[in-house]
Design a protein around this motif. Structure first.
Motif, PDB file in Angstrom:
ATOM      1  N   VAL A   4       0.859  -1.182   0.000  1.00 24.59           N
ATOM      2  CA  VAL A   4       0.000   0.000   0.000  1.00 24.59           C
ATOM      3  C   VAL A   4       0.894   1.230   0.000  1.00 24.59           C
ATOM      4  O   VAL A   4       1.713   1.406   0.910  1.00 24.59           O
ATOM      5  N   ASN A   5       0.732   2.079  -0.976  1.00 23.54           N
ATOM      6  CA  ASN A   5       1.579   3.262  -1.097  1.00 23.54           C
ATOM      7  C   ASN A   5       0.960   4.428  -0.319  1.00 23.54           C
ATOM      8  O   ASN A   5       0.434   5.383  -0.894  1.00 23.54           O
ATOM      9  N   GLN A   6       1.048   4.337   1.005  1.00 28.47           N
ATOM     10  CA  GLN A   6       0.440   5.369   1.856  1.00 28.47           C
ATOM     11  C   GLN A   6       1.057   6.745   1.610  1.00 28.47           C
ATOM     12  O   GLN A   6       0.374   7.763   1.743  1.00 28.47           O
ATOM     13  N   ALA A   7       2.341   6.793   1.259  1.00 28.46           N
ATOM     14  CA  ALA A   7       2.995   8.080   1.019  1.00 28.46           C
ATOM     15  C   ALA A   7       2.332   8.845  -0.125  1.00 28.46           C
ATOM     16  O   ALA A   7       2.340  10.084  -0.141  1.00 28.46           O
ATOM     17  N   GLU A   8       1.763   8.117  -1.075  1.00 29.41           N
ATOM     18  CA  GLU A   8       1.074   8.751  -2.195  1.00 29.41           C
ATOM     19  C   GLU A   8      -0.413   8.954  -1.902  1.00 29.41           C
ATOM     20  O   GLU A   8      -1.027   9.895  -2.410  1.00 29.41           O
ATOM     21  N   LEU A   9      -0.977   8.115  -1.080  1.00 28.84           N
ATOM     22  CA  LEU A   9      -2.422   8.141  -0.856  1.00 28.84           C
ATOM     23  C   LEU A   9      -2.853   9.150   0.209  1.00 28.84           C
ATOM     24  O   LEU A   9      -4.018   9.551   0.243  1.00 28.84           O
ATOM     25  N   ILE A  10      -1.929   9.550   1.091  1.00 27.79           N
ATOM     26  CA  ILE A  10      -2.279  10.498   2.155  1.00 27.79           C
ATOM     27  C   ILE A  10      -1.722  11.871   1.784  1.00 27.79           C
ATOM     28  O   ILE A  10      -0.503  12.060   1.716  1.00 27.79           O
ATOM     29  N   PRO A  11      -2.570  12.861   1.520  1.00 29.65           N
ATOM     30  CA  PRO A  11      -2.095  14.194   1.133  1.00 29.65           C
ATOM     31  C   PRO A  11      -1.252  14.841   2.224  1.00 29.65           C
ATOM     32  O   PRO A  11      -1.511  14.662   3.421  1.00 29.65           O
ATOM     33  N   GLN A  12      -0.236  15.587   1.812  1.00 22.15           N
ATOM     34  CA  GLN A  12       0.611  16.308   2.763  1.00 22.15           C
ATOM     35  C   GLN A  12      -0.090  17.616   3.128  1.00 22.15           C
ATOM     36  O   GLN A  12       0.106  18.653   2.506  1.00 22.15           O
ATOM     37  N   ASP A  13      -0.879  17.523   4.186  1.00 22.58           N
ATOM     38  CA  ASP A  13      -1.704  18.650   4.603  1.00 22.58           C
ATOM     39  C   ASP A  13      -1.976  18.518   6.089  1.00 22.58           C
ATOM     40  O   ASP A  13      -2.137  17.403   6.603  1.00 22.58           O
ATOM     41  N   LYS A  14      -2.046  19.634   6.808  1.00 24.77           N
ATOM     42  CA  LYS A  14      -2.264  19.591   8.255  1.00 24.77           C
ATOM     43  C   LYS A  14      -3.634  19.040   8.616  1.00 24.77           C
ATOM     44  O   LYS A  14      -3.880  18.710   9.776  1.00 24.77           O
ATOM     45  N   ARG A  15      -4.505  18.932   7.654  1.00 27.07           N
ATOM     46  CA  ARG A  15      -5.786  18.270   7.898  1.00 27.07           C
ATOM     47  C   ARG A  15      -5.563  16.813   8.305  1.00 27.07           C
ATOM     48  O   ARG A  15      -6.351  16.245   9.065  1.00 27.07           O
ATOM     49  N   TYR A  16      -4.466  16.212   7.820  1.00 29.19           N
ATOM     50  CA  TYR A  16      -4.197  14.797   8.072  1.00 29.19           C
ATOM     51  C   TYR A  16      -3.049  14.557   9.054  1.00 29.19           C
ATOM     52  O   TYR A  16      -2.918  13.452   9.568  1.00 29.19           O
ATOM     53  N   PHE A  17      -2.211  15.567   9.275  1.00 30.10           N
ATOM     54  CA  PHE A  17      -1.016  15.399  10.106  1.00 30.10           C
ATOM     55  C   PHE A  17      -1.053  16.342  11.307  1.00 30.10           C
ATOM     56  O   PHE A  17      -1.472  17.495  11.181  1.00 30.10           O
TER      57      PHE A  17
END
Length: 362
Positions: free
Chosen positions: A321-334
């Motif tokens: 699973v390529n989570q690095a590509e599937l999870i956007p780099q945004d403070k909404r998620y981090f």
């Protein structure tokens, strides 16, 4: 009397300067940790692991979490965190598996173990994953074990799997890991057992005890900052990772020894394959919001780790699973560079669930 007043004025002035300086640099107040009685802490020494969590115990002291992107927005927990019969978060792991149950172990470090809470509920990705699988396949029974420990490196994950988890009759392993090993490779004297720059908790527990006996003044941030740097916070969960490091890193060093981490996971995969356990590997999501030299260097390291993990997936015909590509780099998620908000955890779990469901529904 004048001398005393002068000292008070100086201390107040220094405190104001410290608070202003910290705010301008980090855009948040200095975080003063909650003090835990050292002998009641959940972290304990282990003969083969860097450290472990105390089995059959609980974390009862809650606090707001000082994450960089969401300072004080979340709590450690809504309900007290139970440490089970294997020293992992969640309900006890039964040594035998009931017929028809699909048993899944989520391996990793803090990005697997992490519990984050709102005023309403707790969030962990393994629990979210279980809920998603049960909702999608109500005719099946799922057990999803949270086998992450915050701060562990690949050697700890491998040893824990060999000694504690490999005989649990697992159907699937999900391995989500990155970042934590990187500092160990920014050195000229790298050893395959990581002893060049990593201690055992038993070597430093006396320092944890010493820090606990110094007074804590939550209103006096400059004092707490100096004490934390010199002696520790008096909170074993905060201090343990810093104290396990033997020396600093060379940020200019390359990551030529990352094959050690890959080899640790190769050994894990060989044993899992022997046990008949299907493995799901993943790339690691890293959000370079700081955009400075150190963050960029670690981002480069995570990129290399992800390439090595993809190689292992090809070598062992593992699901990937390529989570690095599937999870956007945004403070909404981090909440910081590597840890997730509840929304980020939900997306992480959803991506793993999709991969599992595609195979189970076949």
């Amino acid at each position: 009397m004048k001398t005393f007043l002068l000292c008070v004025v100086i201390l107040v002035a220094l405190e104001i300067l410290f608070r202003l300086g910290h705010w301008f640099r980090y855009r948040r107040p200095y975080h003063v940790s909650i003090k835990f009685p050292w002998n009641e802490g959940c972290v304990v020494p282990h003969p083969y692991l860097s450290f472990a969590y105390r089995r059959n115990s609980a974390i009862l002291i809650n606090q707001r979490l000082p994450y960089e992107l969401h300072p004080n927005d979340y709590f450690s927990f809504k309900e007290p965190l139970h440490l089970n019969n294997y020293g992992h978060f969640g309900e006890d792991f039964a040594s035998t598996k009931e017929p028809g149950v699909i048993r899944i172990a989520c391996l990793g470090a803090s990005t697997t173990a992490n519990n984050i809470a709102t005023d309403i509920r707790d969030f962990t990705y393994p629990a979210l994953l279980r809920d998603m699988l049960e909702a999608a396949m109500p005719q099946k029974r799922f057990e999803v074990f949270n086998c992450g420990i915050g701060g562990w490196v690949s050697a700890d994950i491998l040893i824990n799997y060999i000694l504690n988890l490999s005989d649990l009759n697992l159907d699937y392993i999900i391995l989500y890991h990155g970042y934590n090993d990187l500092y160990l490779h920014l050195s000229d004297d790298v050893r395959s057992d990581y002893s060049h720059n990593r201690k055992n908790f038993g070597e430093v527990i006396h320092r944890i005890k010493r820090a606990y006996y110094f007074p804590k003044f939550r209103f006096w941030h400059s004092y707490e900052f100096i004490k934390d740097r010199l002696l520790g916070t008096g909170n074993v969960r905060n201090d343990v990772l810093r104290l396990l490091v033997k020396h600093g890193v060379d940020i200019e060093a390359d990551f030529k020894t990352l094959s050690i981490e890959q080899e640790n996971f190769r050994k894990l995969l060989v044993l899992a394959q022997h046990k008949g356990t299907r493995v799901i590997l993943s790339s690691f999501a890293f959000y370079d919001f700081r955009n400075d030299l150190v963050s960029k260097r670690y981002g480069q390291g995570v990129f290399l780790e992800n390439a090595l993990m993809a190689e292992l997936a090809d070598e062992f015909a593992a699901l990937f699973v390529n989570q690095a590509e599937l999870i956007p780099q945004d403070k909404r998620y981090f909440v910081d560079s590597i840890h997730f908000t509840p929304e980020g955890m939900t997306l992480l779990a959803r991506n793993f669930a999709n991969k599992l469901l595609a195979e189970l529904k076949g």
